[in-house]
Write an enzyme that holds these catalytic residues in place. Sequence first.
Site, PDB file in Angstrom:
ATOM      1  N   CYS A 182      29.570  57.978   6.748  1.00  0.00           N
ATOM      2  CA  CYS A 182      29.972  59.318   6.319  1.00  0.00           C
ATOM      3  C   CYS A 182      29.124  60.391   6.985  1.00  0.00           C
ATOM      4  O   CYS A 182      29.606  61.499   7.268  1.00  0.00           O
ATOM      5  CB  CYS A 182      29.888  59.431   4.805  1.00  0.00           C
ATOM      6  SG  CYS A 182      28.283  58.943   4.123  1.00  0.00           S
ATOM      7  N   HIS A 489      26.076  59.933  -0.217  1.00  0.00           N
ATOM      8  CA  HIS A 489      27.304  60.181   0.546  1.00  0.00           C
ATOM      9  C   HIS A 489      27.242  61.586   1.142  1.00  0.00           C
ATOM     10  O   HIS A 489      26.788  62.528   0.505  1.00  0.00           O
ATOM     11  CB  HIS A 489      28.518  60.047  -0.378  1.00  0.00           C
ATOM     12  CG  HIS A 489      29.825  60.358   0.308  1.00  0.00           C
ATOM     13  ND1 HIS A 489      30.307  59.600   1.352  1.00  0.00           N
ATOM     14  CD2 HIS A 489      30.738  61.352   0.099  1.00  0.00           C
ATOM     15  CE1 HIS A 489      31.462  60.108   1.762  1.00  0.00           C
ATOM     16  NE2 HIS A 489      31.743  61.165   1.021  1.00  0.00           N
TER      17      HIS A 489
END
Length: 1366
Positions: A182, A489
Amino acid sequence: MEMVPSEGNQFVSTEIQNAAEEPRVLCIIQDTTCAKRVNERLTLNLPASTTLSALYKDVAQKAGYVSGTLGLVWGNASAMEPLDHNSEMPLSDSGFEPDGKRNFLQLTDKDGEQPQIASDESGTADSSGLDDSSQERFIGPLPRDATAGCSGDCSSPSYSYSSILSKSETGYVGLVNQAMTCYLNSLLQTLFMTPEFRNALYNWEFEELEEDPVTSIPFQLQRLFVLLQTSKKRAIETTDVTRSFGWDSSEAWQQHDIQELCRVMFDALEQKWKQTEQADLINQLYQGKLKDYVRCLECGYESVRIDTYLDIPLVIRPFGGSQAYGSVEEALQAFVQPETLDGPNQYFCERCKKKCDARKGLRFLHFPYLLTLQLKRFDFDYTTMHRIKLNDRMTFPEELDMSPFIDMEDEKSPQTESCTDSGAENEGSCHSDQMSNDFSTDDCVDEGICLDSTGSTERVLKPKSSSQSMPTFELFSVMVHSGSAAGGHYYACIKSFSDGQWYSYNDQHVSKITQDDIRKTHGGSSGNRGYYSSAFASSTNAYMLIYRLKDPSRNAKYLTVEDFPEHIKSLVKKEKESEEQEKRQREIERNTCKIKLFCMHPVKLMMESKLEVHKDKTLREATEMAYKMMELDGVAALDCCRLVKYDEFHEYLERSYEGEEDTLMGVLLGGVKSSYMFDLLLETRRPEQVFQPYKPGEVMVKVHVVDLKSETIASPISVRAYLNQSITEFKQLIAQAAGLSAEAMRVVLERCYNDLRLLYVPNKTLKAEGFFRSNKVFVESSESTDHQVAFTDSVLWKLLDRHGNTIRLLVLLPEQSPGTLANRTLCQKVGDNPEVPLDGSNGNRKSVESILEESTEKLKSLSLQRQQQQQGSSNSDSQKSSDTSDFEHIESPTQEADSNSSLYIAADNKELENRSRATAGSSGGASSDPCEERSDSEVNNDRSTSSVDSDILSSSHSSDTLCNADSGPLQLANGLDSHSITSSRRSKAHEGKKETWDTAEEDSGTDSEYDDNGKSKAGAQYMYFRVEPCSQDDPSLDAQKCLVVHVDKRITLAAFKQNLEPYVGVTTTQFKVFRVYANNQEFESVRLNETLSSFSDDNKITIRLGRALKKGEYRVKVYQLLVNEAEPCKFLVDTVFAKGMTVRQSKEELLPQLKEHCKLDLSIDSVRLRKKTWKNPGTVFLDYHVYEEDISISSNWEVFMEVLNEPEKMKSMSQLAVLTRRWSPATMKLGPFQEVILESSSVEELKEKLSEMCAIPLENLDFAKGRGTFPCDISVLEIHQDLDWNPKVSTLNVWPLYICDDGAVVFYRDSTEEPMELSEDERNELMKKESSRLLKTGHRVSYSPRKEKALKIYLDGGPAKDSGQD
């Protein structure tokens, strides 16, 4: 139309009547194409006759999509092949289960494009309002107001999904997250949405002749950007980009810092762009300049160094401070805040020629076009010694005015010495960790104006000219991190310069967002910004900010497809062709049936493969493909092969396809599916044979013919029968197939493993007898009288029972040791035959075949003779042999009396079954036939030793370790001891025998049914044992040292070892059995009464020389207790203690081993043994204590051995040994451990002994019990307050002390001693040392961070691999 009466005497059509009676199929569909709908479920209850095409239409209507723009795949299958949307096949034939069973499906994109939303009068189906259809389609947990619809938008605390739009509406493409990439996706989307970077990348032209496109980072980025701009897919893979970085698949599982990736990627691009127009692109866009200055406060002299930077690191909270900065402007102000160098930190001024007070700081000289700010949210907590994330709130403006922070170069004082850091300027990168950001909180800000000699600290602001342009930057990218310092994330919020709209790029999801969503990334929570505010704040916050300078003359726009350079247009065309080819290939894949294919090859036996055939291919064409796959050309003709339906699990031929050679495979297989409930078998025949038709409903029976005379069971022949056939008809069928007589035939069905059932009722059907799709029967047809006895007493039952319980084991015999053992021979007396040496050199070794032949001839006569000899034999020499401990001089069975030297192997070439043998006590006669080849050294060493002689033991043979053949002992991965792996309920050796659980006695093989040598006293019930030489074909096995043993798995380990005696060459007490597991790990089998039921065919067993445990013996691990060492527990040796042995006797046995293996030369009175409970020292064992009487002992026991510095003071069990340690608050130190022996459990006696030992007055002595496991470590900063000092008790064995056994830790101190006064710096330094000390000892540490891997981009295509790893 035909009409039928209904319940109300009304007539309805037969179609309606049939539909009402037709089974229904329940379909539950999950929409995976949109994040808003991913938690919703669509439920359809359809007739089983509904076609797949009709299902697609119903799903599209219910979901609000245009029909034909979506795909449906099975939700619980690993493969993702969509169902055929054009198929007219009913659901019942397409793998759907009727009658209320749930069929889970997933609604997916079609050809990589998101489904098109159908518009109607009420608006789009994706509108926030809920009409009737939306209420019908929402299946899931009902909201609290009991409405069926979703009461609001699906949102998370960190990000709102209120405005998720389809790809066609946003116009942007996402990036697929490979696993944990990510951070890479967020950076790539930011670079793509930067017009200047994207356009410059498009203008660069790749020269394919000069570089491999696979390893070219700029080219792969260019391809990715082209796909992001032109592709119709919802998301693009990034594997080609990471491959150009030189990364393998493991890198996808490593999460890295996005700022670190930005720096490393920019460095790689600069290297790749050397000698091109883009060589200075990174510096032109991202590089700024600042000066690092030191100014003398007496003369105004200033020393300057010019540095370059690519980003500005802004601290969230100053070092040592409890207040966080509230905004980016405040953090920038702190970044340029100077510090005063005074006192011992004075600066040596070149002009004044002395040390003077000076001011040191940073000033910005030039801001880059693209300004990157890194918010340093990751920090290190020196209190806990852990990495932490600071979630404090820090606001940032949409437009940032940087004019207050720039230093006008034309105002530079003439009294300045300037030096340029050319290295940093040439490289064009200045890493954030190269800049100092530890500034004091001085109130003044030096703006570059030369100060007067008075050293005034007043700030003098330079008035700005109206002609000067203000450096104003606009925010366009916010890279957000959600999570902690251990992981999380990343996603990016990016503003498009085309329309000014903000978008969220969250991997493959791209959606519109608002300013409110941007403000949520400021982090923190409402209220003050205290020290602990970060712990309770949201973990989702901005980590990197990118601003662009507002300059209409430089601000670029995105290149359109029409304005692409020619090489980019060619690339677009190539990518579109590749995408179309991929689409066609996917279409082929969707129409390809993939099914397991088996073939009984005439040469290669059973072969397995996967047949991939298009659904429109005929059975004849599929047979040709299978024929080529199985390489039957030249072995069998094509017309001698056919495909049949096959069940590999049951080995069952379901049906053949006669007359269907031109039928399409899609029809035969029931459509294209991700998996099939059956397989295909390519069957072959000889030219003169005819294929037998296999009809549905038939059952397959494997028939084994049994010959009672030869005691053999033939290989199976296949017979097909019907379940409604009677036993009589079935016998006729078998008689015809096998050529046997049906009148005298006995048929035995094996219903499950070793469950035998005699089929004797003539008129009973096969179905009633329990036949299934695939069955196994044994048949016997002879004129013997065996059929007249009860089946369980017949020879047939015994033969089948033995057949079902026999396993094949590979036994590896031990290597011969050097010296006398290499010359050892095993003399075996067999009746009147001369001694047969089984183990020796050259021609003295008898083969396994020879042993088997000779033992076959004498089996019946010798069996009785052996029993008679053993009943009257002596055990004097036997005891001598079994007690010999040195494995270099292990006595062979030939040195025993006749009764024990005669070894028998009941065997023949067909079957070998050892009858019941008794090995009970023997007489005192000497050996009448000693071995002629016995060496002198063996004679000299033929002596009796103690029953506990552990010289032959080593840690590699310990029963609680797994041993690797190459690298020594390995501890068990799951932490289990030896019993955890091998323990099981003991089987009944005799009928009516009481079943008991394994105990410590049984663990060491000391049951009463075995004598001192571990031999069985009673007759064994299961003694089938047959030996074959090992095959020469297996290169992994040494045929000279390997035996193939066929043995009844109900045999005990003791009986198994007895049968191995002739092949090992020593008695059962002188060798050990190790079971070989995967990766050559070995585990010793020590329970003599345990059967081999846990073994299976082709398991390996290793035989190792060494004395096995005898009755009453236990393996013991000995550790040394070092109370004042950093590691107080040190392993020494494995030894053996025996039941009835005193502690002093065990020390006498132990000390020679310690001297030999550990180089510890100790006297018996200078050591003590004590109980070990994990790491804690416990009860002190006194010399006169007896094991099992005074001290409980068990298998794999552990004890501490402690070296005493003075004579033993423990004389009685009523005494108590306590370990004490002095705490000195004045010096902040702990003293060494000292042992105190108490005569009682009185607190007063403890305090008196401590006062006498340390000279602290009794009234000033405080004590407290240590916490945790030994050595009860605690930080010196906490011990003074955290322990429970001076508990109000009079005895030690009550709460809160509970000191009832030896080994307790007690801290004590002088209550009049004041703690040391520590400054803040001293406290911090001591805190670091204590944290490091406790971390090493494993105390008070509950956090184990994941080991991080350095982020690297390899310009040469990948990291160099160590050849030694292959």
